[in-house]
Design a protein around this motif. Structure first.
Motif, short mmCIF file in Angstrom:
data_model
loop_
_atom_site.label_atom_id
_atom_site.label_comp_id
_atom_site.label_asym_id
_atom_site.label_seq_id
_atom_site.Cartn_x
_atom_site.Cartn_y
_atom_site.Cartn_z
N LYS A 294 77.59 -39.88 35.30
CA LYS A 294 77.72 -41.33 35.37
C LYS A 294 78.63 -41.84 34.25
N ASP A 295 79.37 -42.91 34.54
CA ASP A 295 80.08 -43.62 33.49
C ASP A 295 79.04 -44.40 32.66
N ILE A 296 79.31 -44.52 31.35
CA ILE A 296 78.33 -45.11 30.44
C ILE A 296 79.02 -46.13 29.54
N VAL A 297 78.34 -47.23 29.26
CA VAL A 297 78.78 -48.18 28.23
C VAL A 297 77.64 -48.30 27.23
N CYS A 298 77.85 -47.77 26.03
CA CYS A 298 76.82 -47.78 24.99
C CYS A 298 77.10 -48.89 23.99
N LEU A 299 76.21 -49.88 23.94
CA LEU A 299 76.32 -50.99 23.00
C LEU A 299 75.18 -50.85 22.00
#
Length: 401
Positions: free
Chosen positions: A34-39
């Motif tokens: 999966k593509d991930i955006v970690c904030l």
């Protein structure tokens, strides 16, 4: 099964502590392609996530590309990886030169005792793992490194970088592409370092490889723009409140810019007094300002820095707001406000990374918040001119917390 793979990957890079839930969630999403955006907040441990990725793959030659904005970040992370026996390298901004560090034997292997051979000189021996050495572009293209750090320019604006990207061997073994400090795509991509705006071209070369973005600060509009511009596929957002309760925020008016040196004299004078009284115990302090003020400040502080060369005060530009891990910083001072709340949180996030109390102090005047200041965002202007007492609430509200 996932837990066992993560445990083995941790052992591979020498991690003995428990991972945080957000880190585990990100790694499991990566294993599901999966593509991930970690904030995640400054000092949270975002880099550990992508450093573990190559070792979660069944491919023994698995490789992760890490796009990073600064040499200092890449060098520090590559050096630490190499000290744990991991093959990692970084490419400079031209893409023509790469470096690594002499590898220690992998954890768990026997280290031969050179003293028994009678040829080890303690006075001349160097610490293995700290010797920077050049790498050949051919070796990088041949997949000899498990983590390859690079500026976007190294891949997108150099013949050598293109050669690496189009290497069939490397192409077959890249298992992840990670963009560290992803907010820089918007901040730098328009007119400063334009290859940041071209990162989607890099992603297009590896259409089936999962992409992971990492940043500590991003507004809702920034998140939406990143997902759209990079063409991420239904990414999983992993976020945590960026509040750092151990940092206390202060805001003060300063004199008009025509009297800037008077202000600097006052601020630096207090620091100089503290340094003279007890240099070794003076709280480690970062002062963010422009280059002109840095030159003035350096000349001012140089007068008291002739003896006991222990660094306690650092005069810095915005470049020091990205990725630096200096746990003992007790105070961050801004002599001029940044142009966005995201930048301000990044830079104040250098303070208190050891969890102990720290201060973030902002000095601001009307010139700083003028409407025609290039790049100045209205949210930062409102923060500077607001008379509300809770500064923390104003900062977090901008990020929807």
């Amino acid at each position: 099964m996932d837990f066992n793979r993560i445990t083995k990957a941790k052992q591979k890079i020498g991690i003995t502590y428990e991972l945080k839930p957000e880190q585990i969630t990100a790694l499991r999403a990566f294993m599901e392609s999966k593509d991930i955006v970690c904030l995640l907040p400054t000092g949270f441990g975002k880099s550990i996530i992508f450093q573990l990725m190559p070792f979660l793959s069944d491919d023994p030659m698995a490789c992760v590309l890490v796009i990073s904005p600064l040499n200092a970040i890449m060098k520090d992370q590559v050096r630490k990886l190499c000290e744990n026996g991991i093959s990692a390298c970084f490419l400079d901004i031209t893409g023509r030169d790469g470096s690594t560090y002499t590898l220690k034997p992998a954890l768990g292997t026997d280290i031969e005792d050179d003293d028994e051979q009678g040829d080890n000189d303690d006075d001349t021996a160097e610490d293995v793992g700290n010797i920077q050495t050049k790498v050949s572009i051919e070796d990088v293209a041949a997949g000899k490194y498990q983590l390859i750090y690079a500026h976007p320019e190294a891949f997108l604006s150099s013949r050598e970088g293109r050669k690496i990207l189009h290497s069939k061997i490397l192409h077959d073994h890249v298992c992840g592409i990670c963009i560290d400090e992803a907010h820089m795509i918007q901040e730098w991509g328009e007119d400063f370092r334009k290859d940041f705006a071209r990162i989607q071209e890099l992603l297009g070369i590896f259409p089936r490889v999962p992409v992971s973005l990492f940043t500590a600060t991003a507004s809702q509009s920034t998140k939406e723009n990143l997902v759209k511009n990079l063409g991420l596929r239904d990414p999983l957002f992993i976020s945590k409140n960026p509040d750092r309760p151990n940092i206390k925020y202060y805001k003060y008016d300063r004199l008009p810019s025509v009297r800037q040196e008077d202000d600097l004299d006052k601020i630096l004078g207090d620091i100089a007094t503290g340094l003279q009284e007890d240099r070794r115990h003076y709280p480690l302090t970062f002062i963010y300002t422009d280059l002109e003020s840095i030159r003035y400040g350096y000349r001012f502080l140089e007068k008291i820095s002739k003896s006991e060369p222990v660094i306690r005060v650092v005069l810095a530009t915005v470049a020091l707001g990205i990725g630096l891990h200096a746990p003992a910083v007790r105070k961050v001072i801004h002599f001029k406000c940044p142009t966005s709340i995201e930048k301000y949180l990044q830079e104040t996030g250098r303070a208190g990374r050891d969890g102990l109390p720290a201060d973030a102090i902002l000095y601001v005047n009307k010139t700083d918040v003028r409407t025609n200041r290039p790049g100045m965002q209205n949210s930062m202007r409102q923060y500077c001119i607001s008379t509300d007492t809770c500064l923390r609430f104003q900062l977090l509200q901008h990020l929807n917390y």
